[in-house]
Design a protein around this motif. Sequence first.
Motif, mmCIF file in Angstrom:
data_model
loop_
_atom_site.group_PDB
_atom_site.id
_atom_site.type_symbol
_atom_site.label_atom_id
_atom_site.label_comp_id
_atom_site.label_asym_id
_atom_site.label_seq_id
_atom_site.Cartn_x
_atom_site.Cartn_y
_atom_site.Cartn_z
ATOM 1 N N UNK A 285 0.800 -1.229 0.000
ATOM 2 C CA UNK A 285 0.000 0.000 0.000
ATOM 3 C C UNK A 285 0.827 1.270 0.000
ATOM 4 N N UNK A 286 2.155 1.171 -0.088
ATOM 5 C CA UNK A 286 2.925 2.418 -0.173
ATOM 6 C C UNK A 286 3.674 2.497 -1.498
ATOM 7 N N UNK A 287 3.700 3.689 -2.033
ATOM 8 C CA UNK A 287 4.400 3.923 -3.294
ATOM 9 C C UNK A 287 5.132 5.240 -3.169
ATOM 10 N N UNK A 288 6.306 5.309 -3.796
ATOM 11 C CA UNK A 288 7.124 6.521 -3.694
ATOM 12 C C UNK A 288 7.126 7.275 -5.016
ATOM 13 N N UNK A 289 6.939 8.568 -4.929
ATOM 14 C CA UNK A 289 7.000 9.378 -6.133
ATOM 15 C C UNK A 289 7.743 10.673 -5.800
ATOM 16 N N UNK A 290 7.792 11.553 -6.780
ATOM 17 C CA UNK A 290 8.485 12.820 -6.556
ATOM 18 C C UNK A 290 7.562 13.950 -6.970
ATOM 19 N N UNK A 291 7.361 14.930 -6.083
ATOM 20 C CA UNK A 291 6.561 16.094 -6.474
ATOM 21 C C UNK A 291 7.462 17.327 -6.571
ATOM 22 N N UNK A 292 7.058 18.249 -7.409
ATOM 23 C CA UNK A 292 7.805 19.499 -7.535
ATOM 24 C C UNK A 292 7.075 20.593 -6.760
ATOM 25 N N UNK A 293 7.817 21.340 -5.973
ATOM 26 C CA UNK A 293 7.274 22.549 -5.342
ATOM 27 C C UNK A 293 8.144 23.659 -5.882
ATOM 28 N N UNK A 294 7.645 24.387 -6.856
ATOM 29 C CA UNK A 294 8.476 25.391 -7.511
ATOM 30 C C UNK A 294 9.597 24.680 -8.248
ATOM 31 N N UNK A 295 10.840 25.064 -7.974
ATOM 32 C CA UNK A 295 11.948 24.434 -8.677
ATOM 33 C C UNK A 295 12.540 23.278 -7.880
ATOM 34 N N UNK A 296 11.950 22.983 -6.743
ATOM 35 C CA UNK A 296 12.473 21.934 -5.871
ATOM 36 C C UNK A 296 11.729 20.623 -6.027
ATOM 37 N N UNK A 297 12.466 19.519 -5.957
ATOM 38 C CA UNK A 297 11.817 18.214 -6.015
ATOM 39 C C UNK A 297 11.783 17.600 -4.623
ATOM 40 N N UNK A 298 10.653 17.048 -4.242
ATOM 41 C CA UNK A 298 10.534 16.398 -2.941
ATOM 42 C C UNK A 298 10.026 14.975 -3.117
ATOM 43 N N UNK A 299 10.696 14.088 -2.406
ATOM 44 C CA UNK A 299 10.258 12.712 -2.408
ATOM 45 C C UNK A 299 8.966 12.623 -1.600
ATOM 46 N N UNK A 300 8.011 11.869 -2.100
ATOM 47 C CA UNK A 300 6.768 11.780 -1.360
ATOM 48 C C UNK A 300 6.300 10.331 -1.292
ATOM 49 N N UNK A 301 5.722 9.985 -0.169
ATOM 50 C CA UNK A 301 5.260 8.616 0.005
ATOM 51 C C UNK A 301 3.736 8.632 -0.006
ATOM 52 N N UNK A 302 3.162 7.792 -0.849
ATOM 53 C CA UNK A 302 1.702 7.715 -0.933
ATOM 54 C C UNK A 302 1.270 6.417 -0.283
ATOM 55 N N UNK A 303 0.359 6.520 0.678
ATOM 56 C CA UNK A 303 -0.084 5.316 1.362
ATOM 57 C C UNK A 303 -1.552 5.073 1.041
ATOM 58 N N UNK A 304 -1.867 3.836 0.776
ATOM 59 C CA UNK A 304 -3.272 3.517 0.535
ATOM 60 C C UNK A 304 -3.672 2.359 1.435
ATOM 61 N N UNK A 305 -4.946 2.366 1.813
ATOM 62 C CA UNK A 305 -5.493 1.266 2.604
ATOM 63 C C UNK A 305 -6.775 0.830 1.911
ATOM 64 N N UNK A 306 -6.884 -0.466 1.673
ATOM 65 C CA UNK A 306 -8.108 -0.976 1.061
ATOM 66 C C UNK A 306 -8.720 -1.958 2.041
ATOM 67 N N UNK A 307 -9.931 -1.666 2.511
ATOM 68 C CA UNK A 307 -10.548 -2.613 3.440
ATOM 69 C C UNK A 307 -11.965 -2.904 2.976
ATOM 70 N N UNK A 308 -12.420 -4.109 3.225
ATOM 71 C CA UNK A 308 -13.740 -4.532 2.731
ATOM 72 C C UNK A 308 -14.826 -3.621 3.277
ATOM 73 N N UNK A 309 -15.718 -3.185 2.407
ATOM 74 C CA UNK A 309 -16.819 -2.329 2.844
ATOM 75 C C UNK A 309 -17.784 -3.191 3.656
ATOM 76 N N UNK A 310 -18.096 -2.725 4.881
ATOM 77 C CA UNK A 310 -18.968 -3.566 5.693
ATOM 78 C C UNK A 310 -20.435 -3.215 5.486
ATOM 79 N N UNK A 311 -20.698 -1.980 5.065
ATOM 80 C CA UNK A 311 -22.100 -1.601 4.916
ATOM 81 C C UNK A 311 -22.241 -0.482 3.896
#
Length: 448
Positions: A285-311
């Motif tokens: 559930x984690x993936x690493x990407x890079x985002x730009x803020x102006x001229x700067x690059x920042x490493x960013x971690x994206x986390x996802x959670x998938x859980x069964x819908x109960x209702x």
Amino acid sequence: MAKINTIHECSKCGAQFSKWQGRCNECGSWGTVSQEATNLEPKKDTVNISAEKPINFTEINLQEKTRIKIGIDEVDRVLGGGLVAGSLILLGGDPGIGKSTLALQIAQGIGNTLYISGEESASQIKMRADRLKSNLTGLKFIPQTNIEKIIATILDQKPDLAIIDSIQTIHSSDSSTGIGSAAQITACTTQLMETAKASGIPIIIIGHVTKEGFVAGPKTLEHLVDTVLYLENDSRDFYKILRGVKNRFGSTGEIGVFEMTEVGLKEITNPTNIFIEDHNSPASGTAISIVMEGSRAFLTEIQALASKTSFGYPQRKSTGFDLNRLQMIIAVISKMAKVNLSNHDIYLNVTGGLKIKETATDLAVCLAIVSAYLEKAIYPNMLILGEVGLSGEIRNVSQVDRRIKEASKLNFNRIITAKNQHIKNIPNVEIIQVSNIAEAIRIISGHQ
Ligand code: TYD
Ligand code: MG
């Protein structure tokens, strides 16, 4: 029709009403509305007013020396290359974040500076300066809260920079409302703007952000000044981020990163991985990407959670990433990669408090979700870059060389990106180019 010739104004927020009322409708304060001005009729003798002579732009010669470098790179960059002569800058932030410290460091960088404080005494400023090991030779100080006196002193001393700490403590003898009220702050800021423009002296005003998140006086100040900078904590409270939210003389995309130490704010010159902790031990559930803020690059971690819908309907929640875009990506995954997410709740989180405003992280979001759903971690040291289109195609991202250059400093040995993205060869880095999300998903689900 009856003429309105009296207005009632709230001394706290500046809202105006035709009738007196005990409670201000705008800000909800009691007893703050009072009679403010009379006779709103326009003056009749407009015949004697002489016309203005328009300025011809071809006659204006711009002088090159209009920007003064402070010498603190992180601040200079956020300002767009230094202080512009005659500009009015608002430095906002929560109390205690480090505004006065930063202001003093800027003063030290400039040299001939007039520091005006309505909050602290000369000895308190001296104590701070000693802590910063500042050279105080060029620094002049006045403890003053009256705007007319402040302006007279600025014009008399002609410093290279004037700093006012803070605008909430300054008052004007022209305005009868309480210190710190919106009307006072507006009146004082307007006078400072005129002073800066007329004298060419740049002025920094410090403003506290109130509990509601305003630099007192519902954002009125932001409209009055040339540049607005905010100093804030990153979400883990490790670093202080200086962010430009308005800049008449530069872009607002830049951020400056600092760390508060015993000797003041220290620049973090290579902050690529400040927003993530450890990218070497991946979890599902984690993936690493890079985002730009102006001229700067920042490493960013994206986390996802998938859980069964109960209702009921499946939930989609997101922090730091646009919810509509998340829903689009989920729809594309279901339709184009045949991963059925219709009975899974999806939660998405961008770590480090970053707010992603660009599409270059779409593929990382997509793969984080699938990785969470399959309960299978993505390869360690894999960087994911790509925009996802409605038919599941992976599109190129902008400034790819810059992003990859930053990432290659940090031990990434695999990069997954769009088929058509042109990437220079990097030694020891495997570049995997995919044309659609189904291919990308096959790659992350196939590894052992
Ligand atoms: P300050 O600049 O006074 O904040 P503001 O003007 O935004 O209210 O300083 C904030 C905090 O920084 C304060 O708690 C003390 C700390 N600090 C340091 O850790 N190191 C330093 O060198 C200085 C001057 C302050
Ligand atoms: Mg302060």
